[in-house]
Motif scaffolding. Structure first.
Motif, mmCIF file in Angstrom:
data_model
loop_
_atom_site.group_PDB
_atom_site.id
_atom_site.type_symbol
_atom_site.label_atom_id
_atom_site.label_comp_id
_atom_site.label_asym_id
_atom_site.label_seq_id
_atom_site.Cartn_x
_atom_site.Cartn_y
_atom_site.Cartn_z
ATOM 1 N N UNK A 38 -37.562 29.963 -18.791
ATOM 2 C CA UNK A 38 -38.315 29.016 -19.794
ATOM 3 C C UNK A 38 -37.099 28.279 -20.506
ATOM 4 N N UNK A 39 -37.509 26.963 -20.883
ATOM 5 C CA UNK A 39 -36.734 25.906 -21.409
ATOM 6 C C UNK A 39 -37.552 25.512 -22.674
ATOM 7 N N UNK A 40 -36.859 25.565 -23.786
ATOM 8 C CA UNK A 40 -37.340 25.091 -24.944
ATOM 9 C C UNK A 40 -37.375 23.563 -24.963
ATOM 10 N N UNK A 41 -38.223 22.796 -25.848
ATOM 11 C CA UNK A 41 -38.249 21.512 -26.159
ATOM 12 C C UNK A 41 -36.661 21.260 -26.208
ATOM 13 N N UNK A 42 -35.992 21.833 -27.376
ATOM 14 C CA UNK A 42 -34.626 21.218 -27.551
ATOM 15 C C UNK A 42 -33.790 21.294 -26.364
ATOM 16 N N UNK A 43 -33.865 22.362 -25.553
ATOM 17 C CA UNK A 43 -33.054 22.459 -24.459
ATOM 18 C C UNK A 43 -33.137 21.454 -23.411
ATOM 19 N N UNK A 44 -34.317 20.992 -23.114
ATOM 20 C CA UNK A 44 -34.827 19.739 -22.349
ATOM 21 C C UNK A 44 -34.216 18.630 -22.991
ATOM 22 N N UNK A 45 -34.350 18.610 -24.154
ATOM 23 C CA UNK A 45 -33.814 17.264 -24.729
ATOM 24 C C UNK A 45 -32.221 17.000 -24.702
ATOM 25 N N UNK A 46 -31.649 18.298 -24.799
ATOM 26 C CA UNK A 46 -30.211 18.264 -24.602
ATOM 27 C C UNK A 46 -29.836 17.871 -23.213
ATOM 28 N N UNK A 47 -30.704 18.378 -22.202
ATOM 29 C CA UNK A 47 -30.346 18.003 -20.811
ATOM 30 C C UNK A 47 -30.591 16.594 -20.476
#
Length: 395
Positions: free
Chosen positions: A51-60
């Protein structure tokens, strides 16, 4: 490939934290070297979070590592809670101002980051176990490692330990300088991968008198499910039929919902613990991800905490490289620990609310059910859960 003998940032550990940090540093024009003890195949197959949080996806996305995630990741706008044969959905966007989560396995994140690193990033060495880090309190710490049968050294301006709970880098900090807080839970998870389409559109977290269960997925054709089991359980002691029967009993809900079954391809038992060591920086050595903290998986925080650590760290290194100031690096530990302890609390809350302890009393169970009823009845309680699950702001 020429292996440098000096670099600005030596990164120990080629998991998601080390690889994402390397990618962010590369985009900022900061040289680094990544040393990973295992071979590439092992790293790319290591089953972990999904599970990826919104912030992790934004960083990627910000570092060009989300092309496949955006094509193949499964966007989820909520989770389902089950207890007492009833269910309640938590809608993330409406409760968080539009934040959501993605189902995209850590193995896939790692594959994407490795491919980018090898194509155009800083040196990434597999099968390069680190034996020691010395000189943490000097301006040139040294990493001692082995590669291709040769003992080597890498001097660095800074060393970042992304090498997990059992890693070497944390040992470079004098024992008396670290303070550790830990909790070991009296149960584990039996996790399975099964070749069957998920029986749900979003994750199901189930409280049951028989113990906790979680229904997740890896793709539209592969399901990932978990059962609470006693510590020390042998996954081989369960037959496939027993696993599916127990899952079905714990997910039971009034209505026509049905758990689909399929071939179980992998199974393992995962212990549950909480762990935080602080500070996360001493001298020229910094810790990130599991090297500094562990959460039980109930709140889906582990990978996401690691990502938030390195986002903060990459910003601090960019400031250092551009201006020569250490202000961001000096603040790194305190900045991250605020978010880490909130995530630790949320993971503890989800774990203790949904699991049945071996010595649990009727009073304890009624408190759990009362809390679940409160989440279902109160938008404020539901928003607190949703905000933590989808991810608090980074930094």
């Amino acid at each position: 490939m020429t292996i440098p003998s000096h670099t600005s940032v030596g990164i120990v550990g080629g998991g998601p934290a080390g690889l994402l940090l390397a990618r962010l540093l590369h985009r900022a024009g900061i040289d680094c070297v990544v040393l990973e003890a295992r071979d590439r195949a092992y790293v790319e197959q290591r089953q972990r979070a999904g599970i990826l949080e919104q912030g992790t996806v934004d960083a990627l996305r910000s570092c060009g590592a989300a092309d496949r995630l955006d094509r193949e990741g499964l966007v989820h706008d909520g989770i389902e809670l089950r207890w007492n044969r009833r269910s309640h959905r938590i809608d993330f966007p409406s409760l968080t101002g539009g934040r959501r989560v993605w189902v995209y396995a850590q193995t896939e994140v790692v594959k994407d980051l490795i491919a980018l690193q090898l194509a155009d990033g800083a040196p990434l060495l597999f099968e390069a176990p680190v034996t020691a880090v010395v000189g943490a309190d000097t301006d040139r710490p040294v990493i001692h490692y082995t590669h291709e049968g040769t003992d080597r050294t890498l001097t660095c301006d800074y060393v970042v330990g992304c090498d997990g709970f059992h890693g070497v880098v944390r040992r470079a900090i004098p024992e008396g300088e670290l303070h550790t807080a830990e909790r070991v839970y009296p149960y584990s998870w039996l996790g399975i991968l099964a070749d069957v389409p998920p029986s749900c559109d979003e994750l199901i977290y189930a409280h049951s008198p028989r113990g906790f269960a979680l229904h997740s997925m890896r793709s539209p054709s592969v399901s990932r499910l978990y059962l609470q089991v006693p510590n020390g359980s042998d996954p081989a002691s369960w037959t496939d039929a027993q696993i599916w029967d127990e899952l079905e009993a714990r997910f039971a809900v009034d209505g026509d919902w049905k758990l689909d079954r399929g071939p179980i391809t992998q199974r393992s038992v995962l212990p549950m613990r909480s762990f935080v060591t602080e500070p996360m920086r001493w001298g020229r050595v910094l810790l990130a991800g599991d090297a500094a903290h562990i959460v039980p998986p109930t709140g889906a925080k582990g990978l996401n905490l690691a990502a938030s650590d390195v986002v903060v760290l990459a910003r601090a290194f960019a400031q250092w490289a551009a201006t020569g100031t250490n202000a961001g690096l000096d603040a790194y530990s305190d900045t991250c620990l605020k978010r880490i302890w909130r995530a630790e609390h949320f993971s503890w809350f989800m774990t203790t609310t949904l699991h049945t302890a071996p010595d649990q009393s009727a009073f304890d169970t009624r408190l759990q059910l009362s809390q679940l009823d409160r989440i279902a009845a109160s938008p404020h309680a539901a928003a607190e859960l949703a905000e933590n699950y989808a991810g608090l702001p980074v930094g």
